[in-house]
Design a protein around this motif. Sequence first.
Motif, PDB file in Angstrom:
ATOM      1  N   ASP A  30      22.975  38.182 -26.402  1.00  0.00           N
ATOM      2  CA  ASP A  30      23.730  39.335 -25.743  1.00  0.00           C
ATOM      3  C   ASP A  30      23.186  39.979 -24.486  1.00  0.00           C
ATOM      4  O   ASP A  30      24.330  40.307 -23.648  1.00  0.00           O
ATOM      5  N   LEU A  31      22.141  39.929 -24.211  1.00  0.00           N
ATOM      6  CA  LEU A  31      21.687  40.555 -22.891  1.00  0.00           C
ATOM      7  C   LEU A  31      22.153  39.686 -21.776  1.00  0.00           C
ATOM      8  O   LEU A  31      22.776  40.261 -20.798  1.00  0.00           O
ATOM      9  N   CYS A  32      22.078  38.212 -22.247  1.00  0.00           N
ATOM     10  CA  CYS A  32      22.570  37.320 -20.895  1.00  0.00           C
ATOM     11  C   CYS A  32      24.283  37.620 -20.701  1.00  0.00           C
ATOM     12  O   CYS A  32      24.773  37.552 -19.636  1.00  0.00           O
ATOM     13  N   ARG A  33      24.930  37.812 -21.938  1.00  0.00           N
ATOM     14  CA  ARG A  33      26.402  38.009 -21.879  1.00  0.00           C
ATOM     15  C   ARG A  33      26.792  39.134 -21.154  1.00  0.00           C
ATOM     16  O   ARG A  33      27.487  38.923 -20.213  1.00  0.00           O
ATOM     17  N   ASP A  34      26.026  40.157 -21.020  1.00  0.00           N
ATOM     18  CA  ASP A  34      26.213  41.363 -20.553  1.00  0.00           C
ATOM     19  C   ASP A  34      25.911  41.267 -19.084  1.00  0.00           C
ATOM     20  O   ASP A  34      26.543  41.715 -18.081  1.00  0.00           O
ATOM     21  N   TRP A  35      24.818  40.699 -18.782  1.00  0.00           N
ATOM     22  CA  TRP A  35      24.252  40.510 -17.520  1.00  0.00           C
ATOM     23  C   TRP A  35      25.345  39.530 -16.562  1.00  0.00           C
ATOM     24  O   TRP A  35      25.613  39.820 -15.396  1.00  0.00           O
ATOM     25  N   ALA A  36      25.591  38.416 -17.315  1.00  0.00           N
ATOM     26  CA  ALA A  36      26.657  37.441 -16.661  1.00  0.00           C
ATOM     27  C   ALA A  36      27.999  38.230 -16.374  1.00  0.00           C
ATOM     28  O   ALA A  36      28.554  37.822 -15.457  1.00  0.00           O
ATOM     29  N   GLY A  37      28.589  38.949 -17.356  1.00  0.00           N
ATOM     30  CA  GLY A  37      29.561  39.679 -17.215  1.00  0.00           C
ATOM     31  C   GLY A  37      29.595  40.606 -15.942  1.00  0.00           C
ATOM     32  O   GLY A  37      30.530  40.774 -15.160  1.00  0.00           O
ATOM     33  N   ALA A  38      28.370  41.210 -15.979  1.00  0.00           N
ATOM     34  CA  ALA A  38      28.420  42.235 -14.890  1.00  0.00           C
ATOM     35  C   ALA A  38      28.118  41.753 -13.664  1.00  0.00           C
ATOM     36  O   ALA A  38      28.482  42.409 -12.571  1.00  0.00           O
ATOM     37  N   GLU A  39      27.540  40.406 -13.497  1.00  0.00           N
ATOM     38  CA  GLU A  39      27.412  39.796 -12.135  1.00  0.00           C
ATOM     39  C   GLU A  39      28.283  38.947 -11.672  1.00  0.00           C
ATOM     40  O   GLU A  39      28.192  38.281 -10.681  1.00  0.00           O
ATOM     41  N   ALA A 115      13.726  38.220 -17.674  1.00  0.00           N
ATOM     42  CA  ALA A 115      13.704  38.945 -18.659  1.00  0.00           C
ATOM     43  C   ALA A 115      13.773  40.256 -18.461  1.00  0.00           C
ATOM     44  O   ALA A 115      14.407  41.247 -19.170  1.00  0.00           O
ATOM     45  N   ARG A 116      12.869  40.822 -17.493  1.00  0.00           N
ATOM     46  CA  ARG A 116      12.879  42.452 -16.897  1.00  0.00           C
ATOM     47  C   ARG A 116      14.086  42.841 -16.478  1.00  0.00           C
ATOM     48  O   ARG A 116      14.607  43.996 -16.890  1.00  0.00           O
ATOM     49  N   THR A 117      15.001  41.762 -15.734  1.00  0.00           N
ATOM     50  CA  THR A 117      16.231  42.304 -15.304  1.00  0.00           C
ATOM     51  C   THR A 117      17.153  42.618 -16.566  1.00  0.00           C
ATOM     52  O   THR A 117      17.762  43.384 -16.508  1.00  0.00           O
ATOM     53  N   LEU A 118      17.234  41.489 -17.592  1.00  0.00           N
ATOM     54  CA  LEU A 118      18.128  41.851 -18.862  1.00  0.00           C
ATOM     55  C   LEU A 118      17.645  43.399 -19.571  1.00  0.00           C
ATOM     56  O   LEU A 118      18.499  44.095 -19.694  1.00  0.00           O
ATOM     57  N   LEU A 119      16.391  43.292 -19.492  1.00  0.00           N
ATOM     58  CA  LEU A 119      15.841  44.628 -20.447  1.00  0.00           C
ATOM     59  C   LEU A 119      16.005  45.852 -19.554  1.00  0.00           C
ATOM     60  O   LEU A 119      16.395  46.859 -20.017  1.00  0.00           O
ATOM     61  N   ALA A 124      19.538  50.748 -18.954  1.00  0.00           N
ATOM     62  CA  ALA A 124      20.578  51.547 -17.961  1.00  0.00           C
ATOM     63  C   ALA A 124      21.959  51.675 -18.787  1.00  0.00           C
ATOM     64  O   ALA A 124      22.420  53.025 -18.598  1.00  0.00           O
ATOM     65  N   ALA A 125      22.106  50.876 -19.527  1.00  0.00           N
ATOM     66  CA  ALA A 125      23.532  50.927 -20.369  1.00  0.00           C
ATOM     67  C   ALA A 125      23.449  51.542 -21.548  1.00  0.00           C
ATOM     68  O   ALA A 125      24.477  51.612 -22.564  1.00  0.00           O
TER      69      ALA A 125
END
Length: 132
Positions: A30-39, A115-119, A124-125
């Motif tokens: 889920d976190l990778c999905r959100d990160w990839a979408g944002a980036e 991992a820290r970037t994802l967390l 933030a969200a």
Amino acid sequence: MSEGAPVVLVDALNVLRSTWPNIPAEELVDLCRDWAGAEGKRAIVVFDGSAPAVEGVGPVELVSTGPESADDWIAREAARLRASGSQFWLVTSDRELRARAGPGAERTVGGGTFARTLLDLRGAAGWRPPGP
């Protein structure tokens, strides 16, 4: 996702085990999905054995390696991307994997840093894990 954006090869177990407590596999996806979408990136999240059964992963591709190690799969995919002239990032803290798959990577990111970037993105969200 922007055209020509690098593919991000993620050593899943390395990332989820980079924090305490460990990030649950489904939450990592889920976190990778959100990160990839944002980036605007396409992430390939590679699991030793079986990837979790998660729906709606968007810009994330999940790879279950079965009996093959995730390291071997990532090294082979990195070689394929390098040979085709495609841009890619490598996400792992595994030194041996970095040596095998890192040459030609546009960027190499440690598992703990990722991992820290994802967390941080989750915080933030106001992200909350799925569930009841």
